[in-house]
Design an enzyme around this catalytic site. Structure first.
Site, mmCIF file in Angstrom:
data_model
loop_
_atom_site.group_PDB
_atom_site.id
_atom_site.type_symbol
_atom_site.label_atom_id
_atom_site.label_comp_id
_atom_site.label_asym_id
_atom_site.label_seq_id
_atom_site.Cartn_x
_atom_site.Cartn_y
_atom_site.Cartn_z
ATOM 1 N N CYS B 50 8.831 -5.757 1.022
ATOM 2 C CA CYS B 50 9.007 -4.941 2.223
ATOM 3 C C CYS B 50 8.463 -5.636 3.460
ATOM 4 O O CYS B 50 8.747 -5.243 4.573
ATOM 5 C CB CYS B 50 8.390 -3.561 2.047
ATOM 6 S SG CYS B 50 6.717 -3.605 1.452
ATOM 7 N N ARG B 52 8.644 -9.188 3.758
ATOM 8 C CA ARG B 52 9.259 -10.493 3.998
ATOM 9 C C ARG B 52 10.539 -10.676 3.192
ATOM 10 O O ARG B 52 10.699 -10.096 2.104
ATOM 11 C CB ARG B 52 8.283 -11.628 3.696
ATOM 12 C CG ARG B 52 7.880 -11.716 2.218
ATOM 13 C CD ARG B 52 6.860 -12.797 1.987
ATOM 14 N NE ARG B 52 5.554 -12.409 2.532
ATOM 15 C CZ ARG B 52 4.956 -13.028 3.546
ATOM 16 N NH1 ARG B 52 5.519 -14.067 4.112
ATOM 17 N NH2 ARG B 52 3.790 -12.596 3.977
ATOM 18 N N HIS B 100 3.627 -22.962 2.954
ATOM 19 C CA HIS B 100 3.966 -21.574 3.235
ATOM 20 C C HIS B 100 3.950 -20.731 1.958
ATOM 21 O O HIS B 100 3.313 -19.677 1.911
ATOM 22 C CB HIS B 100 5.334 -21.487 3.909
ATOM 23 C CG HIS B 100 5.696 -20.093 4.323
ATOM 24 N ND1 HIS B 100 5.276 -19.553 5.509
ATOM 25 C CD2 HIS B 100 6.398 -19.122 3.697
ATOM 26 C CE1 HIS B 100 5.707 -18.315 5.596
ATOM 27 N NE2 HIS B 100 6.397 -18.017 4.511
ATOM 28 N N SER B 110 -0.389 -12.309 4.177
ATOM 29 C CA SER B 110 -0.057 -10.890 4.045
ATOM 30 C C SER B 110 -0.547 -10.082 5.233
ATOM 31 O O SER B 110 -1.408 -10.529 5.988
ATOM 32 C CB SER B 110 -0.700 -10.305 2.791
ATOM 33 O OG SER B 110 -0.224 -10.963 1.665
ATOM 34 N N GLY B 190 -10.127 20.967 -0.569
ATOM 35 C CA GLY B 190 -9.002 20.826 0.345
ATOM 36 C C GLY B 190 -8.038 19.802 -0.218
ATOM 37 O O GLY B 190 -8.262 19.250 -1.293
ATOM 38 N N GLY B 192 -6.015 16.875 1.619
ATOM 39 C CA GLY B 192 -5.373 15.935 2.537
ATOM 40 C C GLY B 192 -4.860 14.768 1.715
ATOM 41 O O GLY B 192 -5.288 14.570 0.583
ATOM 42 N N GLU B 193 -3.976 14.005 2.325
ATOM 43 C CA GLU B 193 -3.384 12.890 1.592
ATOM 44 C C GLU B 193 -4.439 11.879 1.161
ATOM 45 O O GLU B 193 -4.496 11.442 0.023
ATOM 46 C CB GLU B 193 -2.356 12.216 2.494
ATOM 47 C CG GLU B 193 -1.480 11.236 1.749
ATOM 48 C CD GLU B 193 -0.599 10.454 2.707
ATOM 49 O OE1 GLU B 193 -0.176 9.372 2.340
ATOM 50 O OE2 GLU B 193 -0.349 10.950 3.826
#
Lengths: 272, 447
Positions: B50, B52, B100, B110, B190, B192-193
């Site tokens: 996602c 490169r 590279h 990255s 709770g 939350g994500e």
């Protein structure tokens, strides 16, 4: 005097391993711990040789004056460290144990080292047993003290949210608190045995089991202190930070009983 | 032969471009085979993640190869103008490609330096190419090397050591308080994500149990099921805190739901057993003064962010060490790659045999002092003929294969068999190669 030679070599080697362990504490690398540990092992071998040769040369267990007691204390401290290392692998403990060992050993080196003829009063098998227990107990309490010190350091780093090298090097609070507890529950029976064998020996030497000699009194205070500490942990939650503070307080008592009593108070225990 | 890389990454292209040019699943195989079918492309591997899209190839003529790969990319997205694609692309050649790929595999290139996913993606790309038989000796070596380099970087530096996400940083902190999470209980208040993620990390780190408390009971039940934990009613979570060691709080409440006096009481009931409170709600749900209570460790989202920042800094420092390792490995690879060249191999082989011939001739002539000059010439002629006849077939075969990937195999075999030390001439343009070749032709005709 072979024992003096070995002692001096051990002192030099411990100096190197102390420096090496202190370097490890501030180094980003993990490599130095292996060298430091290896050098410590070497120092221990020489120190053991020094104690063995001294035992042969003196033909009694060499814990009869302050030099010998401090030297044996250092030996017991490193022995405790090596055993803990073998079991728990808390290498960074060395960065705390070794400086203390070195301080104790160099103080020992500063004291008169020659082997003296033993006072006939002290010539008893109980002597060796009593002193070995007493000094090993002191070493165990010292480990608890160092664990407490490390605990307070790590606690402070966690509370103030400083994530430096020291934070990464020091083990978790759980491990340090556990080490504190184990060291004390190891030291406590040693102290108890030291006091029992001591009173048996006192019976032989002085004709009475207990005569409120300052050292005996202070040992009793220590014994009550550590007994309360163990009880407090198990029953009312004297753990973590509180246990760390208590271990440090206990150590101050140990140092006083070990050295301070002889210097400041008059008593029959003048030899050690 | 040259290795070339044409690609784009998060550093050169926005996500809209990356997602359009990426290859996935069956499409990847099809495209790889299509690319390999071009005459100019000798070997190819497509690395598509996602972040490169990179196309590694070996080609005979680099300029032509680059153009061909660009055409290929254009053909995959015909409705994007060629220029629109080209402006995002970077290209590398030979040594540059090795550097590279090594950096990519080691996660130095990255978005989050040191993340581990990329190495798996490089492996997958290579495996897929192997499966489709689109690689040969050069790319095989290059990719295998990149995997081992990445492992070396990982073990010799601390690049992947510390947590770089808030949720994971929380778990790492928990490990500095409790050594063993296996006998500890966590509580998620709770949903939350980030809270859920942290709870999941705790489960993965082997925490004994997760307790879930939520205003919405059904939601709590659902989450508890996911973690294999149990549910505590929202009204009761304070009482439950006496039994749990790690609390992750991320309710949407606009004010504090846990106050200092609550915790004071709780810690007393816990007999001073430490408790770790993580407040990842904004606005905060736990009174910050709680951090002053002994044996309580409270971290809010900013504290955790600070941990992440420190860790990222460490990773960047470690990345420098990684670059050094890569320099070294690129050097090794380049040496190997250059030694593969058929032409230098031919030269080296001839030099080697010629050297042997000359030495042995001198020794023999030296021993036989009574020889006349004519006799010496005859012996020399004999050695020349022998050498040329023996070398004739190998040289012809090598030259025939000089322009195929097989040639590299031959060259490597010859190099090993004759223990040749090939002088590394600078790889320049095609011209020098041709000149070298001509020299060989000339050398040959001289004999």
């Amino acid at each position: 005097m072979l024992n003096i030679l070995f002692f001096k070599i051990a002192l030099a080697v411990y100096f190197v391993s102390t420096a090496s362990f202190l370097y490890y504490l501030i180094s980003r690398k993990e490599g130095p711990k292996r060298y430091s540990f290896g050098i410590t092992g070497l120092g221990f071998i020489f120190h053991t040789a020094a104690l063995l040769t001294r035992t042969i040369e003196a033909s009694h267990i060499p814990i009869t004056n302050l030099h010998e007691a401090m030297s044996f204390f250092s030996w017991a401290l490193v022995l405790a460290f090596l055993l803990i290392e073998y079991k728990y692998r808390i290498y960074v403990l060395g960065s705390f144990v070794l400086p203390l060992t070195f301080i104790s050993l160099i103080s020992s080196a500063a004291l008169p080292m020659e082997i003296k003829m033993l006072d006939p009063m002290l010539q008893s098998a109980w002597l060796g047993v009593h002193t070995i227990f007493a000094v090993m107990g002191a070493a165990a309490f010292s480990i608890a003290f160092l664990a407490g010190l490390m605990y307070l350091l790590q606690d402070w780093l966690l509370k103030s949210k400083r994530f430096n090298i020291l934070y990464h090097k020091l083990p978790s609070l759980d491990v340090l608190d556990d080490l504190n507890y184990r060291a004390i529950s190891f030291g406590f029976p040693l102290l108890t045995l030291g006091m029992i064998t001591g009173s048996i020996w006192a019976e032989y030497a002085w004709g009475t089991y207990w005569n409120w000699d300052p050292k005996q009194t202070w040992s009793l205070i220590l014994w009550l202190f550590y007994a309360a500490m163990l009880h407090g942990r198990l029953s009312i939650g004297w753990r973590g930070k509180k246990a760390a503070y208590l271990a440090i307080l206990g150590f101050i008592g140990v140092v006083f009983t070990f050295v301070g009593v002889n210097m400041l108070l008059q008593g029959k225990h003048t030899f050690v | 032969m040259d290795i070339i890389l044409v690609g784009l990454s998060h550093k050169t292209a926005p996500v809209e471009v990356r997602e359009r040019l990426s290859f996935s699943g069956p499409q990847l195989t099809e495209s790889t085979l299509k690319l390999r079918a071009y005459e100019e492309i000798l070997e190819c591997v497509i690395l598509s993640t996602c972040n490169r899209v990179e196309i590694y190839t070996t080609v005979e003529k680099p300029e032509l190869g680059v153009a061909r790969v660009k055409d290929f990319l254009h053909s995959c997205q015909p409705d994007m103008p060629l220029d629109g694609i080209t402006q995002h692309l970077y290209t590398h050649k030979n040594e540059g490609v090795a550097r590279h790929l090594f950096r990519v595999a080691s996660s130095l290139d990255s978005m989050v330096i040191g993340e581990t996913q990329i190495l798996g993606q490089v492996k997958d790309a290579f495996d897929s190419a192997l499966l489709n038989k689109t690689t040969g000796i050069v790319l095989n070596k290059l990719f295998k090397k990149s995997i081992s380099v990445a492992k070396r970087v990982r073990t010799e530096t601390k690049i992947g050591e510390s947590a770089v996400s808030i949720s994971f940083a929380a778990v790492e902190l928990a490990k500095k308080i409790f050594s063993n999470l296996g006998n500890k209980t966590g509580m998620l208040i709770g949903a939350g994500e980030m809270g859920e993620l942290a709870a999941q990390y705790l489960v993965n780190s082997g925490i004994k149990e997760i307790v879930v408390s939520n205003r919405n009971y059904d939601r709590a039940l659902h989450l508890a099921k996911a973690y294999n934990g149990r549910v505590v009613r929202f009204e009761d979570f304070l009482e439950e805190m006496v039994n749990v060691d790690v609390v992750i709080c991320s309710t949407g409440a606009p004010n504090y739901v846990i106050h200092a006096e609550h915790v004071q009481d709780i810690i007393h009931k816990r007999k001073n057993r430490p408790i770790f409170l993580i407040d990842i709600s904004v606005p905060r749900n736990i009174d910050p003064d709680i951090n002053h209570i002994d044996n309580v460790f409270l971290y809010d989202i900013d504290d955790l962010q600070a941990v992440v920042e420190t860790n990222l800094r460490t990773r960047r420092d470690e990345a420098e060490k990684g670059e050094q390792i890569i320099d070294e490995e690129v050097g090794k690879f380049t040496k190997w790659f250059k030694s593969l060249e058929v032409v230098p191999t031919i030269v080296a082989l001839k030099d080697r045999v010629e050297e042997i011939r000359r030495k042995e001739l001198e020794r023999t002539v030296g021993r036989l002092r009574s020889l006349s000059p004519e006799e010496v010439q005859i012996i020399e002629g004999l050695t020349n003929t022998l050498v040329n006849k023996i070398l004739h077939n190998p040289l012809v075969a090598l030259k025939l294969e000089a322009h195929s990937t097989n040639g590299l195999l031959y060259a490597e075999a010859v190099r090993k068999l004759f223990d040749l030390d090939i002088k590394l001439v600078e790889r320049g343009t095609g011209e020098t190669t041709i000149n070298d070749e001509e020299n060989i032709e000339n050398d040959n005709s001289n004999h």
